[in-house]
Design a protein around this motif. Sequence first.
Motif, PDB file in Angstrom:
ATOM      1  N   GLY A   1       0.816  -1.196   0.000  1.00 50.57           N
ATOM      2  CA  GLY A   1       0.000   0.000   0.000  1.00 50.57           C
ATOM      3  C   GLY A   1       0.850   1.246   0.000  1.00 50.57           C
ATOM      4  N   GLY A   2       0.213   2.386  -0.223  1.00 54.67           N
ATOM      5  CA  GLY A   2       0.923   3.646  -0.254  1.00 54.67           C
ATOM      6  C   GLY A   2       1.173   4.201   1.130  1.00 54.67           C
ATOM      7  N   ILE A   3       1.802   5.366   1.167  1.00 48.50           N
ATOM      8  CA  ILE A   3       2.139   6.039   2.419  1.00 48.50           C
ATOM      9  C   ILE A   3       1.682   7.489   2.332  1.00 48.50           C
ATOM     10  CG2 ILE A   3       4.039   6.871   3.874  1.00 48.50           C
ATOM     11  CD1 ILE A   3       5.605   4.397   3.065  1.00 48.50           C
ATOM     12  N   ILE A   4       1.063   7.977   3.409  1.00 48.05           N
ATOM     13  CA  ILE A   4       0.704   9.381   3.505  1.00 48.05           C
ATOM     14  C   ILE A   4       1.207   9.933   4.831  1.00 48.05           C
ATOM     15  CG2 ILE A   4      -1.327   9.208   2.016  1.00 48.05           C
ATOM     16  CD1 ILE A   4      -3.059   9.238   4.548  1.00 48.05           C
ATOM     17  N   PHE A   5       1.393  11.244   4.863  1.00 48.91           N
ATOM     18  CA  PHE A   5       1.711  11.961   6.093  1.00 48.91           C
ATOM     19  C   PHE A   5       0.589  12.967   6.320  1.00 48.91           C
ATOM     20  CE2 PHE A   5       5.731  10.518   4.396  1.00 48.91           C
ATOM     21  CZ  PHE A   5       6.412  10.050   5.521  1.00 48.91           C
ATOM     22  N   THR A   6      -0.008  12.954   7.501  1.00 53.14           N
ATOM     23  CA  THR A   6      -1.122  13.851   7.796  1.00 53.14           C
ATOM     24  C   THR A   6      -0.736  14.832   8.895  1.00 53.14           C
ATOM     25  OG1 THR A   6      -2.079  12.338   9.426  1.00 53.14           O
ATOM     26  CG2 THR A   6      -2.813  12.112   7.141  1.00 53.14           C
ATOM     27  N   SER A   7      -1.285  16.051   8.776  1.00 53.85           N
ATOM     28  CA  SER A   7      -1.046  17.083   9.776  1.00 53.85           C
ATOM     29  C   SER A   7      -2.338  17.838  10.030  1.00 53.85           C
ATOM     30  CB  SER A   7       0.038  18.055   9.305  1.00 53.85           C
ATOM     31  OG  SER A   7       0.185  19.140  10.208  1.00 53.85           O
ATOM     32  N   THR A   8      -2.619  18.120  11.283  1.00 60.05           N
ATOM     33  CA  THR A   8      -3.793  18.914  11.660  1.00 60.05           C
ATOM     34  C   THR A   8      -3.402  20.260  12.240  1.00 60.05           C
ATOM     35  OG1 THR A   8      -3.857  17.820  13.823  1.00 60.05           O
ATOM     36  CG2 THR A   8      -5.218  16.869  12.063  1.00 60.05           C
ATOM     37  N   ASP A   9      -2.094  20.549  12.265  1.00 55.89           N
ATOM     38  CA  ASP A   9      -1.619  21.804  12.843  1.00 55.89           C
ATOM     39  C   ASP A   9      -0.795  22.593  11.836  1.00 55.89           C
ATOM     40  OD1 ASP A   9       0.603  20.194  12.738  1.00 55.89           O
ATOM     41  OD2 ASP A   9       0.864  20.049  14.907  1.00 55.89           O
ATOM     42  N   ALA A  10      -1.249  22.622  10.596  1.00 54.13           N
ATOM     43  CA  ALA A  10      -0.619  23.411   9.522  1.00 54.13           C
ATOM     44  C   ALA A  10       0.820  23.020   9.276  1.00 54.13           C
ATOM     45  CB  ALA A  10      -0.729  24.902   9.825  1.00 54.13           C
ATOM     46  N   GLY A  11       1.136  21.733   9.424  1.00 51.98           N
ATOM     47  CA  GLY A  11       2.463  21.246   9.101  1.00 51.98           C
ATOM     48  C   GLY A  11       3.476  21.343  10.212  1.00 51.98           C
ATOM     49  N   ALA A  12       3.066  21.729  11.425  1.00 49.99           N
ATOM     50  CA  ALA A  12       4.009  21.765  12.547  1.00 49.99           C
ATOM     51  C   ALA A  12       4.463  20.354  12.896  1.00 49.99           C
ATOM     52  CB  ALA A  12       3.370  22.443  13.747  1.00 49.99           C
ATOM     53  N   THR A  13       3.552  19.392  12.819  1.00 55.53           N
ATOM     54  CA  THR A  13       3.872  17.981  13.037  1.00 55.53           C
ATOM     55  C   THR A  13       3.159  17.149  11.982  1.00 55.53           C
ATOM     56  OG1 THR A  13       1.997  17.691  14.569  1.00 55.53           O
ATOM     57  CG2 THR A  13       4.134  18.286  15.533  1.00 55.53           C
TER      58      THR A  13
END
Length: 830
Positions: A183-195
Amino acid sequence: MMIWRLMVILGGLCVLLNGAEGRSSRGGKRTMTFHRTQQDESQGRARARSRRETGSSSGTPRPSHGPPFTSCRIPLTPAEHKVLDDNTHETGFNGDDGSYVILTWVGDGTGVVLVLSTFSAPIDSYLEGGSSRLYRSTDYGKSFHDISDHINNTFIKEEFGVSVGPGSSVILTADIPVLDHQGGIIFTSTDAGATFKFIQLPFHLVQPITYHFDNPDYLVALSIDGGLWLSLDFGAKWTKVHDGVHSFSWGAGNNLFLSFSRTEAVDAEERGDLVLKRTTDLGKTFTIIHEDIFSFGYIGAFLFFSVMEDPRSPRVMYFSSDQGDTFSRALLPSASTEQFYSILDGDEEMLFLHVDNPGDTFFGTMYTSDDRGILFSKSLERHLFDGHRKSDFTNITSLRGVYLTNKLDEDGRIRSVISFNRGGTWGQLKKPDNVDCVKQVKNCNLHIHGEHSRNNRIVPMLALSEPTAVGLVIAHGTVGDSLSSSQHPDVFVSSDGGYSWRGTLRGPHHYSILDSGGLIVAVEAQHEGQVKTIKFSTDEGRCWKSYNFTEQSFFFAGLASEPGTKAMNVSVWGFRPEEDRQPMWVAVTIDFQSLITRECNGEDYEEWLAHSTDEGDLERNGCVLGVKETYRRLKKQSVCRNGKGFVVSKKQSPCLCTREDYLCDYGYYRHENTSECVRQSSNPNKTLELCLNGEEDELLTAGYRRVPSDRCEGGFSPQLAVQTVIRPCGVKPSPGPPARSSSPITHFDTPRERLVLILVCAGAGVIVLIAIISAVIAVKRVVYRNRAPVYRFSNLQIQDDENSVTTDLQSATSSNGTTCQQDSDDDLLE
């Protein structure tokens, strides 16, 4: 939420950036340079020469100059120059011909900008495909920090690697070989890219992940094998809800629509063999809306799809205004396989739709709908639509009811037309007072370049307007008897929503609206040269000042500012190719808030009556769509800041109704240069094909219907006109599996079925039969001016997902406009 996104792709070999160091520059400007690994010097110089030859990303041609016009230029004072120098920040990072740079604003008012650079490594490199570096700014692009370690330097996709959603949510999609990973890989952020959070997907994406309109935690994705996947926790967990999916779209609430094929035929979509489904419970159960569809879309409050009801017949259009519970065939001309339908624009109250003319004519007919998407009226004939399925249709968002487009006249010339009442009437644009025609022509008007011109690289930008900048429109155009590709395209500005225009900048430019219209900035689109100057105006383009924002010019790549037009920071992006040095990417951010320091007060604003002119009845001056609107907006001579807290203020008062408040009903059109609706010659026998519950019925019409969202009162009433009796014919509902109902009651959907039931139960005689038939006929008569006729099919036919056959995906596009995907409804219904 508006998202400003700029992508720049440069071809060539790929390299890796691996370090950073800072240095200072003149006037308080800060420069951070990101170096690449050492490469062969001769290759670097060759690539630099190649870039200089290809030059600007706009590719704007430099045709012969158009007519001269007067414009105001004011030089900067030494004090103003020093203030801008002290508040201009330059950031540079080295790139190479293979770099792919994505610049993305995150959120509104956050000041966060993400810059993603991806580098595809050579085949024999130890890097698997390449690597990416991610930079983040929290001060509106004035400075950037390398946060590549947040994503482990993972190679992010070039095609749809960055997706920004509601609020401060961000999704990065990794570029992972399909054969090497499950499967693929994603990176998620809910703080505008801080983490960022690392997530392994159980599938591989074929297109960007789609956000829900209102709930950012709800995500839907399409896999390369046609599986539709749903996440309810912002990507942490995923569940497959359907197989064999071709396309999907969120609707209102939790409604999710999809089309799928029951067979493995690769041409199911081309043959119109797709099935349209809906789920209201986030994939737990599905219901069939219609079979044998080509494609579908959702815009405003309307679900629409095209159907081939007979293999030998052309396609027809169906619409639903209640999320697919009921639907009706639109009263439109059918389209053959060589033609297409295209939804141009729409909201909760109406749609603009283009129907292509037969043959390679490059034009068709524009129609506007009623508030149910059923009755369509002819709005504009010979509407320009080229072979690439590109339209110049533009919604002027700075003033209610204004639309701009181009038409192809019978003499083969392209001319611009504008409507101030949502497509009710169209007229040519007035010639600006400060511009003369090149030649003596019979009709001299302003003509605006649209998508066709940008696609052909004649102009770098389309017409620009913003809801918070009331009445302001900026566009490229030419003055003459028609739109010209050989004449020099200049920049024109309107302060009253398109009623009047003025020439403001010679030659093509990139432009942006800041501070809710209190500030306009522009950078000249150089074809072969490099840029170092930005122009700005505080009086809606009447006068301009110029500022050299850098000592060393560079090739322009983009002009970026925060979404929402309330910011006063703007960034100019580009690259510097040099003979003896490796090319460098540059970002220069200019803070105009330091120059315009005074906050606006009450004396800086004025009352402005929208749509007001010096012509016509004074009592109706400013009446459009049934109301007069008086706005409170900034005076042209006021140099101050509207600020982030600025809110558009207006007062409304109703107007008396006139014919202009009505569109022509189906089978009628507005005769040129008049406001009267007359019957189309194609319907001489006054018989229209209208579907009313599969039964023949009568529709009484006066030839007019109220424009959607029009709120006029009293005055003209179409009931006083001569009414026309229209006898529509019936249409059979879509074939499909038998409906399953939890209720034991049998439903009879037509008056005829109900009539038979009554006769059987009552055992009535001939007299009773005649009486009942007469009563049914009387009830069936519908007067359109009093209430809408009911042309509805029965409720959705229910089918469990287990009974459907899965297929491999052949093509898929989502019509959801909340993603960064640029595909829209333009080619959705071909």
